[in-house]
Design an enzyme around this catalytic site. Structure first.
Site, PDB file in Angstrom:
ATOM      1  N   ASN A  34       0.494 108.340  74.120  1.00 43.45           N
ATOM      2  CA  ASN A  34       1.783 107.870  73.624  1.00 43.45           C
ATOM      3  C   ASN A  34       1.766 107.160  72.282  1.00 43.45           C
ATOM      4  OD1 ASN A  34       4.166 108.402  75.205  1.00 43.45           O
ATOM      5  ND2 ASN A  34       2.885 107.697  76.896  1.00 43.45           N
ATOM      6  N   GLY A  35       0.951 106.106  72.188  1.00 42.72           N
ATOM      7  CA  GLY A  35       0.892 105.328  70.944  1.00 42.72           C
ATOM      8  C   GLY A  35       0.420 106.200  69.800  1.00 42.72           C
TER       9      GLY A  35
ATOM     10  N   GLY B   8      -7.176 105.422  74.432  1.00 44.16           N
ATOM     11  CA  GLY B   8      -8.185 105.472  75.493  1.00 44.16           C
ATOM     12  C   GLY B   8      -8.760 106.870  75.583  1.00 44.16           C
TER      13      GLY B   8
ATOM     14  N   GLU C 266      -1.600 100.804  89.106  1.00 46.49           N
ATOM     15  CA  GLU C 266      -1.830  99.515  88.425  1.00 46.49           C
ATOM     16  C   GLU C 266      -0.525  98.919  87.895  1.00 46.49           C
ATOM     17  OE1 GLU C 266      -4.413 100.006  85.039  1.00 46.49           O
ATOM     18  OE2 GLU C 266      -3.186 101.590  84.178  1.00 46.49           O
TER      19      GLU C 266
ATOM     20  N   ASP D 258      -3.002 109.483  82.174  1.00 50.42           N
ATOM     21  CA  ASP D 258      -1.744 108.976  82.747  1.00 50.42           C
ATOM     22  C   ASP D 258      -0.687 110.078  82.913  1.00 50.42           C
ATOM     23  OD1 ASP D 258      -3.051 106.571  82.451  1.00 50.42           O
ATOM     24  OD2 ASP D 258      -1.956 105.990  80.643  1.00 50.42           O
TER      25      ASP D 258
HETATM   26  O1  F6P Z   1      -3.967 105.242  79.038  1.00 47.73           O
HETATM   27  C1  F6P Z   1      -5.125 105.416  79.770  1.00 47.73           C
HETATM   28  C2  F6P Z   1      -5.499 104.151  80.483  1.00 47.73           C
HETATM   29  O2  F6P Z   1      -6.698 104.373  81.203  1.00 47.73           O
HETATM   30  C3  F6P Z   1      -4.441 103.580  81.400  1.00 47.73           C
HETATM   31  O3  F6P Z   1      -4.372 104.258  82.628  1.00 47.73           O
HETATM   32  C4  F6P Z   1      -4.871 102.150  81.489  1.00 47.73           C
HETATM   33  O4  F6P Z   1      -3.780 101.312  81.774  1.00 47.73           O
HETATM   34  C5  F6P Z   1      -5.400 101.867  80.116  1.00 47.73           C
HETATM   35  O5  F6P Z   1      -5.734 103.120  79.555  1.00 47.73           O
HETATM   36  C6  F6P Z   1      -6.608 100.990  80.075  1.00 47.73           C
HETATM   37  O6  F6P Z   1      -6.876 100.716  78.739  1.00 47.73           O
HETATM   38  P1  F6P Z   1      -8.252 100.130  78.169  1.00 47.73           P
HETATM   39  O7  F6P Z   1      -9.261 101.233  78.246  1.00 47.73           O
HETATM   40  O8  F6P Z   1      -7.934  99.755  76.790  1.00 47.73           O
HETATM   41  O9  F6P Z   1      -8.628  99.012  79.066  1.00 47.73           O
END
Ligand code: F6P
Length: 375
Positions: A130-131, A29, A249, A154
């Protein structure tokens, strides 16, 4: 392989220094200050005596797998300090399936190694959470030179007290709570603001305190809905017309936290709510008859210009990454521990999550301020 743009030498022409060839990518992200961090790396390298060529891989590991890259020039890094997003584009390439061949049978890890070698890269600079760090560590184990930078709103990356993007997201989530405050006061309602953060509560905790939330629910401290209601009723008795709840969330009830993975998965199959905030809202409404509203700022939290803190922080981390490359020191994430910029071995970072400890002083102080965690 796609090859667009022209090469650039960032060092004075005529110098007989060896050329360093650096690949760069942003994965996972996006967040604020990715561009500031890349600019920090490149500025540090270009101000050194070494010649460098920078290859930007498009859309994260995908670009490295499929050889989609662009040779970057000084122009690419000019004027991007304040720009949100990433000039390279990003995508998610799940670590879980990194060893699984793609639809055409391509071995992704081998493809990344091949493209790295084909371009004769000296190093990869990888910006991610992380990933991304799991894959970066895998590439290190496979013999590639890797330097990483910790990005994510995060703030859940092990090996660093702070990630860039986090402070900017705290600002945005706090703004959302601030806005809700005025309308909540007018209407005398219960308002829930759902904050991002994936499986951890750093963002909600910080934005919740900064925005003056009365209740903060985070994954690390499972909540009891009756305790949440107790706090709302206590505020009612004190004559407070409204209650603001910041809900991560990933927040989870005490009952759900006791379920096995399988049981929880089963429950989620027939889950009637879009997210946990709506479940909390429905329960409060049902048990108290109070009007409850839910606001989800969502991806706004990752958007826009980085805050000044993140611009400085990402520039500092980027600069240290540049220094690592100049020192031929690879296999590190640049982190921030006890107010110092540090080099953290990648194998110590990969696969670990930095969570909020329920005993952390910030949690205890929040409790002293009268904030309920629903526990
Ligand atoms: O890791 C960043 C983040 O924004 C998290 O807070 C959230 O759970 C996730 O990415 C949302 O992912 P995506 O953009 O793939 O919907």
């Amino acid at each position: 392989m796609k090859k667009n743009g022209t090469s650039v030498c960032f060092a004075d022409s005529g110098m007989e220094e060896r050329m360093k060839r650096i690949g760069m990518l942003t994965s996972g992200g996006d967040c604020q200050a990715l561009n500031a961090a890349m600019r920090g790396v490149v500025k540090t390298l270009s101000n050194s005596k070494e010649k460098v060529e920078i290859y930007g891989f498009i859309d994260g590991y995908k670009g490295l797998i499929y050889g989609d890259f662009r040779m970057l020039t000084g122009k690419d890094f000019s004027g991007i300090l304040t720009k949100g997003g990433t000039i390279l584009g990003t995508s998610r390439t799940p670590f879980k399936t990194i060893r699984v061949p793609d639809a055409n049978g391509l071995d992704k890890v081998e493809a990344m190694k091949k493209n790295y070698n084909k371009l004769k890269l000296d190093c990869l600079v990888i910006l991610g959470g992380n990933g991304t760090h799991k894959t970066a560590n895998l590439l290190r184990e496979e013999g590639l030179n890797v330097v990483t930078l910790p990005k994510t709103i995060d703030n859940d990356l092990w090996g660093t007290d702070m990630t860039f993007g986090f402070q900017s997201a705290v600002d945005i989530a706090t703004d959302a709570i601030d806005c809700i405050h005025t309308t909540a006061a007018s209407h005398g309602r219960v308002f829930i603001v759902e904050v991002m953060g994936h499986k951890v509560g750093w963002l909600t905790l910080n934005a919740g305190i900064a925005g003056g939330a009365d209740i903060i629910l985070i994954p690390e401290i499972p909540y009891d809905i009756n305790k949440v209601i107790e706090k709302i009723e206590e505020r009612d008795k004190q004559g407070c017309r409204f209650t603001i709840i910041a809900v991560a969330e990933g927040a989870i009830s005490k009952a759900d936290a006791k379920l096995s993975k399988k049981e929880y998965k089963e429950k989620m199959k027939n889950y009637p709510y879009p997210s946990v905030s709506y479940e909390v809202a429905a329960q409060i409404q049902e048990k108290t008859g109070r009007e409850v509203r839910v606001t989800v700022p969502g991806h706004m939290q990752r958007g826009g210009s980085p805050c000044p803190y993140d611009r400085v922080f990402a520039s500092r981390l980027g600069s240290e990454a540049g220094k690592l490359i100049l020192d031929n020191q690879y296999g590190f994430m640049v982190g921030y521990i006890n107010r110092e910029i540090v080099r953290v071995p990648l194998e110590e970072v990969a696969g670990k999550l930095k969570m909020v400890s329920p005993d952390a002083s910030i949690v205890q102080e929040a409790k002293l301020l009268g904030i309920s965690f629903g526990d």
